[in-house]
Design an enzyme around this catalytic site. Structure first.
Site, short mmCIF file in Angstrom:
data_model
loop_
_atom_site.label_atom_id
_atom_site.label_comp_id
_atom_site.label_asym_id
_atom_site.label_seq_id
_atom_site.Cartn_x
_atom_site.Cartn_y
_atom_site.Cartn_z
N ARG A 62 2.94 -5.04 -2.24
CA ARG A 62 2.06 -5.78 -1.32
C ARG A 62 0.83 -6.24 -2.12
O ARG A 62 0.37 -5.50 -2.98
CB ARG A 62 1.63 -4.91 -0.11
CG ARG A 62 2.78 -4.72 0.89
CD ARG A 62 2.33 -4.16 2.21
NE ARG A 62 1.70 -5.15 3.05
CZ ARG A 62 1.10 -4.85 4.20
NH1 ARG A 62 1.06 -3.59 4.64
NH2 ARG A 62 0.56 -5.80 4.94
N GLN B 193 -0.19 -3.13 15.36
CA GLN B 193 -0.64 -1.82 14.84
C GLN B 193 -1.50 -1.08 15.87
O GLN B 193 -1.47 0.15 15.93
CB GLN B 193 -1.45 -2.02 13.55
CG GLN B 193 -0.62 -2.34 12.32
CD GLN B 193 -0.47 -3.83 12.11
OE1 GLN B 193 -0.57 -4.63 13.04
NE2 GLN B 193 -0.21 -4.24 10.88
N ARG C 197 2.12 1.79 5.73
CA ARG C 197 1.20 0.66 5.63
C ARG C 197 -0.21 1.22 5.77
O ARG C 197 -0.39 2.39 6.07
CB ARG C 197 1.51 -0.45 6.64
CG ARG C 197 2.12 -0.12 7.97
CD ARG C 197 1.24 0.66 8.92
NE ARG C 197 -0.08 0.06 9.08
CZ ARG C 197 -1.14 0.71 9.48
NH1 ARG C 197 -1.07 2.01 9.79
NH2 ARG C 197 -2.31 0.13 9.60
N GLY C 198 -1.20 0.35 5.59
CA GLY C 198 -2.59 0.82 5.56
C GLY C 198 -2.97 1.06 4.10
O GLY C 198 -2.21 1.73 3.36
N ALA C 199 -4.12 0.49 3.67
CA ALA C 199 -4.45 0.45 2.25
C ALA C 199 -4.39 1.81 1.54
O ALA C 199 -3.71 1.97 0.53
CB ALA C 199 -5.82 -0.21 2.07
N ASN D 126 -9.58 -7.46 5.69
CA ASN D 126 -8.94 -6.49 6.59
C ASN D 126 -7.94 -7.25 7.47
O ASN D 126 -7.78 -8.47 7.36
CB ASN D 126 -10.00 -5.75 7.42
CG ASN D 126 -9.40 -4.56 8.17
OD1 ASN D 126 -8.69 -3.76 7.59
ND2 ASN D 126 -9.65 -4.46 9.46
N LYS D 127 -7.30 -6.52 8.34
CA LYS D 127 -6.25 -7.08 9.20
C LYS D 127 -6.67 -8.37 9.88
O LYS D 127 -7.80 -8.49 10.35
CB LYS D 127 -5.87 -6.02 10.25
CG LYS D 127 -4.81 -6.41 11.24
CD LYS D 127 -3.54 -6.95 10.61
CE LYS D 127 -2.96 -6.03 9.56
NZ LYS D 127 -1.90 -6.72 8.75
N ASP E 38 -9.01 -3.47 3.47
CA ASP E 38 -7.98 -3.49 2.41
C ASP E 38 -8.58 -3.77 1.05
O ASP E 38 -8.02 -3.40 0.02
CB ASP E 38 -6.92 -4.55 2.73
CG ASP E 38 -5.93 -3.98 3.72
OD1 ASP E 38 -6.27 -3.91 4.92
OD2 ASP E 38 -4.85 -3.54 3.29
O1 MRU Z 1 -0.72 -4.71 7.29
P1 MRU Z 1 -1.29 -3.31 7.38
O2 MRU Z 1 -0.88 -2.59 8.62
O3 MRU Z 1 -1.02 -2.53 6.12
O4 MRU Z 1 -2.84 -3.54 7.47
C1 MRU Z 1 -3.69 -2.43 7.55
C2 MRU Z 1 -5.12 -2.77 7.71
O5 MRU Z 1 -5.51 -3.90 7.73
C3 MRU Z 1 -6.06 -1.62 7.78
O6 MRU Z 1 -7.15 -1.90 8.61
C4 MRU Z 1 -6.58 -1.31 6.36
O7 MRU Z 1 -5.51 -1.20 5.46
C5 MRU Z 1 -7.38 -0.06 6.34
S1 MRU Z 1 -6.41 1.37 6.65
C6 MRU Z 1 -7.43 2.71 6.52
#
Ligand code: MRU
Length: 345
Positions: free
Chosen positions: A95, A197, A52-54, A248-249, A238
């Site tokens: 996603r 996270q 996970r994470g963009a 973002n999250k 994201d």
């Molecule tokens: O749902 P996730 O864990 O994929 O969400 C991740 C985030 O929101 C991060 O802050 C974002 O992707 C940046 S990661 C460098």
């Protein structure tokens, strides 16, 4: 061949014919890598949040396309091109919010289209380049972000925007890693409900590098700011719209509102692969809704339950609440003025 450079924590390891994915659902208790050889398996690893994470999602998808070509390409298989294209479409559905996924798949699709013969070497090389470029971008952003922080007394981060969420080093955590080398002492991480996270990934990842961090309940953030403990909130993204609005999250928006009240600044750190110049504002960003079961206690998960859950996993922070957007191509201060248009090519 293993082209992945050595890093303290690697979400993804490419071996040349297999993508090893660190199962982030099991951290910090267990460090387990799964071996994947097909694009559908990689798509499943993304949608189930093993990775996970963009930026990491985009990199995994690029390797997924390389694996698809390895699986389907053969001179005596007339359908291989269609099969790889179908896999690209499948990966695109894994996603919805992180634009890095679509950015990486578009690059891979273009590379596929430009090949006359065997596409495997070119697709594999491009996936490796996307991965290596992301790590390089994170180091660059780490320095640029640390320059802005100067002598700050403390920072807070949200979610996990670290090595686990990228090719390595991290975006927000890249800045924090670089700032620590320059003397930053106090780092707070919000636990980031409901998926945790922050609690499960960020503080663990920092500890792997010997960096101490203090975990707080998300609901303690306002009180932390009221104590004057932090100067900056540092987060990843994201998707960033042309006007500088940032998806973002979930919880990032609340932190930015609180930050304004307390005179704390907000820094968003993201590679240019996270910029989406095709959308004017954050209003156009699709916000992923995940299963109620990620939020609801099991006793409410039955047909006649009177309790349900609303589980958006991202939010949009308007540009006017953000002090700086840091990319590898440069920094935009006060993005509300001109958005990120100067960074779009
Ligand atoms: O749902 P996730 O864990 O994929 O969400 C991740 C985030 O929101 C991060 O802050 C974002 O992707 C940046 S990661 C460098």
């Amino acid at each position: 061949m293993n082209s992945t450079p050595h890093l303290s924590v690697s979400a993804l390891i490419w071996t040349g014919d297999c993508l090893k994915v660190l199962d982030q659902r099991q951290l910090p208790e267990k460090v387990i890598y799964h071996d994947y050889h097909t694009a559908p398996d990689v798509a499943q690893a993304i949608s189930s949040m093993q990775v996970r994470g963009a930026p990491a999602i985009g990199i995994a998808a690029a390797y997924g396309v390389a694996l698809s070509a390895q699986q389907h390409y053969a001179e005596n298989n007339p359908d291989w091109y269609e099969q790889v294209t179908n896999d690209i479409q499948l990966l695109a559905q894994s996603r919805p919010t992180a634009v890095n996924l679509f950015w990486a798949l578009e690059l891979m699709q273009k590379a596929l289209q430009s090949q006359n013969g065997n596409p495997i070497p070119a697709l594999q090389a491009l996936a490796e380049k996307i991965h290596a470029d992301d790590i390089a971008a994170n180091h660059k952003m780490g320095e640029l972000g640390a320059n802005i922080l100067g002598n700050c007394k403390g920072v807070m981060t949200h979610c996990n925007a670290g090595a686990l969420a990228t090719g390595g080093y991290g975006t927000a955590l890249g800045v924090i890693r670089s700032a620590c080398k320059r003397g930053l002492k106090k780092i707070y991480a919000g636990e980031t409900r409901p998926w945790l996270q922050g609690a499960r990934l960020t503080v663990w990842e920092l500890a792997q590098d010997g960096i101490p961090a203090t975990l707080i309940a998300d609901s303690a953030a306002a009180w932390l700011m009221a104590q004057g403990e932090i100067d900056w909130i540092i987060v990843g993204a994201d998707r960033i719209a042309a006007n500088g609005d940032v998806a973002n999250k979930i919880g990032t928006y609340s932190l930015a509102v609180l930050a304004k009240q307390h005179g704390v600044k907000v820094m968003v750190v993201a590679p240019t692969s996270t910029l989406d110049g095709s959308i004017a504002s954050g209003a156009e960003i699709t916000i992923e809704q995940r299963l109620q079961s990620e939020l609801l206690p099991a006793c409410y998960l039955h047909e006649n339950s009177l309790v349900d859950a609303w589980n958006p996993v991202f939010d949009v922070t308007p540009a006017h609440l953000i002090s700086a957007i840091v990319t590898e191509r440069g920094v935009v201060l006060n993005p509300a003025a001109e958005g990120v248009r100067s960074l779009l090519c």
